[in-house]
Design a protein around this motif. Structure first.
Motif, PDB file in Angstrom:
ATOM      1  N   ALA A 254      32.754  62.333  60.874  1.00  0.00           N
ATOM      2  CA  ALA A 254      33.674  61.219  61.108  1.00  0.00           C
ATOM      3  C   ALA A 254      32.959  60.106  61.858  1.00  0.00           C
ATOM      4  N   LEU A 255      33.413  58.870  61.616  1.00  0.00           N
ATOM      5  CA  LEU A 255      32.849  57.674  62.242  1.00  0.00           C
ATOM      6  C   LEU A 255      33.951  56.951  63.002  1.00  0.00           C
ATOM      7  N   ASP A 256      33.701  56.655  64.274  1.00  0.00           N
ATOM      8  CA  ASP A 256      34.651  55.929  65.132  1.00  0.00           C
ATOM      9  C   ASP A 256      34.069  54.539  65.387  1.00  0.00           C
ATOM     10  N   VAL A 257      34.621  53.531  64.723  1.00  0.00           N
ATOM     11  CA  VAL A 257      34.096  52.168  64.802  1.00  0.00           C
ATOM     12  C   VAL A 257      34.825  51.410  65.915  1.00  0.00           C
ATOM     13  N   GLY A 258      34.060  50.798  66.829  1.00  0.00           N
ATOM     14  CA  GLY A 258      34.649  50.150  67.991  1.00  0.00           C
ATOM     15  C   GLY A 258      35.088  51.191  69.000  1.00  0.00           C
ATOM     16  N   CYS A 259      34.204  52.153  69.264  1.00  0.00           N
ATOM     17  CA  CYS A 259      34.553  53.337  70.047  1.00  0.00           C
ATOM     18  C   CYS A 259      34.736  53.073  71.527  1.00  0.00           C
TER      19      CYS A 259
ATOM     20  N   VAL B  44      24.805  51.777  69.408  1.00  0.00           N
ATOM     21  CA  VAL B  44      25.199  50.371  69.438  1.00  0.00           C
ATOM     22  C   VAL B  44      25.182  49.838  68.011  1.00  0.00           C
ATOM     23  N   GLY B  45      26.240  49.135  67.646  1.00  0.00           N
ATOM     24  CA  GLY B  45      26.305  48.586  66.302  1.00  0.00           C
ATOM     25  C   GLY B  45      27.427  47.586  66.160  1.00  0.00           C
ATOM     26  N   ASP B  46      27.336  46.768  65.120  1.00  0.00           N
ATOM     27  CA  ASP B  46      28.309  45.727  64.824  1.00  0.00           C
ATOM     28  C   ASP B  46      29.273  46.228  63.763  1.00  0.00           C
ATOM     29  N   ALA B  47      30.582  46.163  64.032  1.00  0.00           N
ATOM     30  CA  ALA B  47      31.576  46.634  63.069  1.00  0.00           C
ATOM     31  C   ALA B  47      31.514  45.864  61.760  1.00  0.00           C
ATOM     32  N   ASN B  48      30.972  44.654  61.775  1.00  0.00           N
ATOM     33  CA  ASN B  48      30.844  43.858  60.555  1.00  0.00           C
ATOM     34  C   ASN B  48      29.554  44.157  59.791  1.00  0.00           C
ATOM     35  N   ALA B  49      28.684  44.975  60.366  1.00  0.00           N
ATOM     36  CA  ALA B  49      27.412  45.292  59.704  1.00  0.00           C
ATOM     37  C   ALA B  49      27.020  46.722  60.055  1.00  0.00           C
ATOM     38  N   LEU B  50      27.824  47.669  59.603  1.00  0.00           N
ATOM     39  CA  LEU B  50      27.594  49.073  59.924  1.00  0.00           C
ATOM     40  C   LEU B  50      26.334  49.598  59.238  1.00  0.00           C
ATOM     41  N   ARG B  51      25.613  50.415  59.971  1.00  0.00           N
ATOM     42  CA  ARG B  51      24.405  51.020  59.413  1.00  0.00           C
ATOM     43  C   ARG B  51      24.796  52.091  58.391  1.00  0.00           C
TER      44      ARG B  51
END
Length: 271
Positions: A77-82, A151-158
């Protein structure tokens, strides 16, 4: 072994012109919301906002029930903006293999990583004026999935080697520069979310121009289209709606001031 000090009291009073969500006072509020007990937040069990406590756990419970109801196996699972990782850790209690939390705030990610590594920690919260108190929290490992943060950008997920079985967007879609483009990462391809996977979108739709231009906001005043309807229009061509509820939450400013919100929460299964 003493738990690490995630956030010290004197940091709460520093004026910080830092990156969004990196200010110590904000991080303290999110730590309390994500991990604090009912007594930590309100000092009393009968507080009128007590029903809003446990927001992160309730999101995880809803996603789990949707997975069971639809027969969806969730190994990753992936939690974006965690933020500081409350939903990520709650998911880790039932997801079978791995949960990854992603946030644009480096300090939030570092705190979440420290909590994971040490199984808990201490942090300070504002009481009144110059007064503060220390809160201790534990993150029980138990029989849980591997939990990691980056660390990552929700608009540019790896994009990783394999897609996730479930993705959570919690209180982040109205804080990204291009919300529709953020969703296209899950509708336009199976690189991030697999066919048959679950997508949870939880959002209070509190739009602010400092985060995104009004032209990018979901919904339209000209056509009388609310954000909830616009979201459904964007996802309906690729997903089936599994659940739709409103979930309350609360951020504590001090013992006499609280920020209450209600997130519109939808869970979708990808076709």
């Amino acid at each position: 072994m003493f738990p690490p000090a995630l956030l010290k009291g004197d940091e709460l009073y520093e004026h910080e012109a830092s990156a969004p969500y990196d200010a110590s006072r904000d991080l303290s509020k999110y730590l309390l919301m994500h991990y604090g007990s009912l007594e930590d937040v309100f000092h009393q069990s009968g507080h009128p906002l007590a029903m809003a406590h446990g927001y992160c756990q309730r999101l995880s419970d809803l996603l789990r029930s949707c997975a069971q109801r639809t027969g969806t196996s969730v190994a990753r699972a992936l939690d974006v903006g965690c933020s500081v990782g409350g939903v990520t850790h709650a998911l880790g209690a039932w997801v079978t293999d791995q949960v990854v939390g992603v946030d644009i705030s480096r300090r939030s990610v570092e705190i979440a990583q420290a909590l994971t590594h040490h199984g808990g920690g201490t942090f300070s919260v504002i009481e009144q004026g110059p007064f503060h108190r220390e809160v201790s929290i534990l993150v029980e490992p138990g029989d849980r999935a591997r939990v990691a943060f980056e660390v990552g950008d929700a608009n540019a997920l790896r994009v990783g080697e394999q897609p996730f079985d479930a993705v959570v967007l919690s209180n982040v879609l109205d804080r990204v520069a291009r919300p529709a483009a953020c969703l296209e990462q899950f509708t336009g391809s199976t690189a991030t979310l697999r066919t048959g996977g679950l997508l949870m979108v939880a959002c209070p739709w509190s739009w602010y121009p400092e985060y995104s231009h009004p032209d990018e906001w979901l919904g339209s005043a000209a056509t009388g289209t609310p954000s909830e309807t616009a979201l459904k229009a964007l996802l309906a061509g690729h997903f089936d709606l599994v659940a739709e509820v409103d979930e309350p939450g609360v951020l504590r400013q001090n013992p006499r001031e609280y920020d209450y919100f209600e997130s519109h929460v939808t869970v979708w299964r990808k076709r």
